[in-house]
Design an enzyme around this catalytic site. Structure first.
Site, PDB file in Angstrom:
ATOM      1  N   HIS A 318      91.649  48.843 179.766  1.00  0.00           N
ATOM      2  CA  HIS A 318      91.625  48.153 178.443  1.00  0.00           C
ATOM      3  C   HIS A 318      90.414  46.991 178.506  1.00  0.00           C
ATOM      4  O   HIS A 318      89.967  46.619 177.530  1.00  0.00           O
ATOM      5  CB  HIS A 318      92.701  47.396 178.150  1.00  0.00           C
ATOM      6  N   LYS A 320      86.538  46.100 178.191  1.00  0.00           N
ATOM      7  CA  LYS A 320      85.144  46.011 177.329  1.00  0.00           C
ATOM      8  C   LYS A 320      83.979  45.502 177.752  1.00  0.00           C
ATOM      9  O   LYS A 320      83.640  44.396 177.533  1.00  0.00           O
ATOM     10  CB  LYS A 320      85.325  45.704 175.722  1.00  0.00           C
ATOM     11  N   ASP A 325      72.387  44.517 186.051  1.00  0.00           N
ATOM     12  CA  ASP A 325      71.472  43.875 187.217  1.00  0.00           C
ATOM     13  C   ASP A 325      72.023  42.871 188.212  1.00  0.00           C
ATOM     14  O   ASP A 325      71.800  42.040 188.534  1.00  0.00           O
ATOM     15  CB  ASP A 325      70.238  43.214 186.548  1.00  0.00           C
TER      16      ASP A 325
END
Length: 389
Positions: A318, A320, A325
């Site tokens: 779930h 996001k 870098d």
């Protein structure tokens, strides 16, 4: 569920975009793969999960990750990140403003009621579709005001403002499955300036019933500096959210990793493809239930030679998250979709802090290894279209 093919042992360049690894680099990757593989085996036997302790590196923030166990069992559904969430609620002295897509954890509801009983002003906003849980009913019966969005788009936030000084946010709903079955992140951030931004969003929803496109932009500070760390803070749909994410991705010079419950937005896919053509190393894990959708960016990126996998969690991956870098982290409630951009109430942060980035890189390594080696045994839940949120 589609089958998963084993690829390399750890994130590595896809053939179309590969660079040769040094012997030293290969040795480090193999050692890390072995360690992660042992941890995964322990989880597959129901052993102790990885620590959910806060990072503590930043001074002004704590970062938490859920630790699902496979196979699952009811006795595993206690403690973990829920304890940190409840401790944050129990620490409130004056105000608690909660905007969460889904609340069904009764211990969290009881903690909110304890806060109200000791004189804390507690207010709640939640998604209409999820307003019938026993936990929400308990809040209402206890005198805590609960506002719902009453519209087609989702009130998809997962944040809490504590005493106007601290913010809890991330991808984790206050639910049993998000804490104990799904891969999620959460952060507790100490900054009155950041809390003011979230208070503006909360007031629009709770006091003015201004949800989705009804709220105008311009009354929050998208760029902050917290203890010397550059932070960007965006709310959907009123802020230029896709532009901010694309700008951060285009700033990558060496490496991008990401974990995406839903990744359907073509402009974000375009930005990754452009960085891949420029030689940036890219690895990603998609939640499997939506990766096969015609609008998912999964197949598009894979056809371009980018190293992307479907996740190995029998429930939901779930997150996001983007890590750029090893220095910049994008995280929050915001799925990488047009719904998040245009319709839902959402929030996310872009934090330029290597210490925070290191924690999210560690989580990515765990999720990636599990995608390569999903737990054996037990049924896979039926796929759903929840990825579209």
């Amino acid at each position: 569920m589609s089958s998963r093919r084993r690829r390399s042992l750890l994130p590595g360049r896809s053939r179309a975009l590969s660079r040769p690894l040094s012997l030293a680099g290969l040795a480090v990757l193999l050692l890390l793969a072995a360690a992660l593989g042992m941890a995964q085996q322990c989880m597959g036997r129901g052993g102790a999960p990885p620590s959910t302790a806060p990072s503590g590196e930043g001074g002004w923030y704590e970062v938490f990750f859920t630790s699902p166990r496979f196979p699952d069992a009811p006795e595993f559904h206690r403690g973990g990140v829920a304890d940190a969430l409840i401790a944050a609620i129990d620490g409130a002295q004056r105000t608690l403003d909660v905007a969460v897509y889904d609340i069904d954890l009764m211990p969290v509801a009881e903690a909110l009621l304890r806060a109200r009983d000791r004189g804390v002003r507690v207010r709640v906003v939640t998604e209409t579709d999820n307003a019938d849980t026993k936990a929400v009913a308990r809040l209402r019966a206890g005198g805590i005001p609960v506002v719902t969005d009453e519209r087609e788009g989702y009130m998809h936030n997962k944040f809490m403002i504590i005493d106007g000084e601290r913010v809890w946010t991330g991808s984790m709903n206050f639910t049993d499955n998000d804490v104990y079955q799904n891969n999620n992140n959460a952060a507790l951030l100490r900054s009155p300036e950041l809390a003011r931004n979230y208070a503006v969003k909360f007031a629009a929803m709770f006091e003015r019933r201004a949800f989705g496109p009804a709220r105008s932009p311009g009354d929050t500070a998208p760029r902050l500096t917290i203890e010397g760390i550059p932070v960007e803070n965006y709310f959907a749909p009123e802020d230029p959210t896709v532009e901010a994410i694309v700008r951060a991705i285009r700033g990558a010079r060496e490496r991008i990793v990401f974990m995406a419950f839903a990744f359907t937005h073509p402009r974000i896919g375009d930005a990754l493809l452009e960085r891949a053509r420029a030689g940036v190393e890219i690895h990603g894990v998609f939640e499997s239930s939506g990766a096969g959708s015609p609008v998912s960016q999964f197949n598009r990126l894979r056809r371009a030679g980018i190293d992307v996998l479907k996740d190995g969690n029998p429930y939901n991956m779930h997150h996001k998250v983007f890590v750029i870098d090893r220095r910049v982290v994008i995280f929050g409630s915001y799925n990488f979709s047009r719904n998040a951009e245009q319709d839902n109430d959402e929030n996310f942060l872009i934090v330029a802090d290597p210490a925070m980035a290191a924690r999210f890189e560690e989580e990515f390594a765990r999720v990636y290894e599990q995608a390569l080696n999903p737990p054996r045994g037990g049924g896979w839940p039926d796929g759903t279209l929840a990825w579209a949120r």
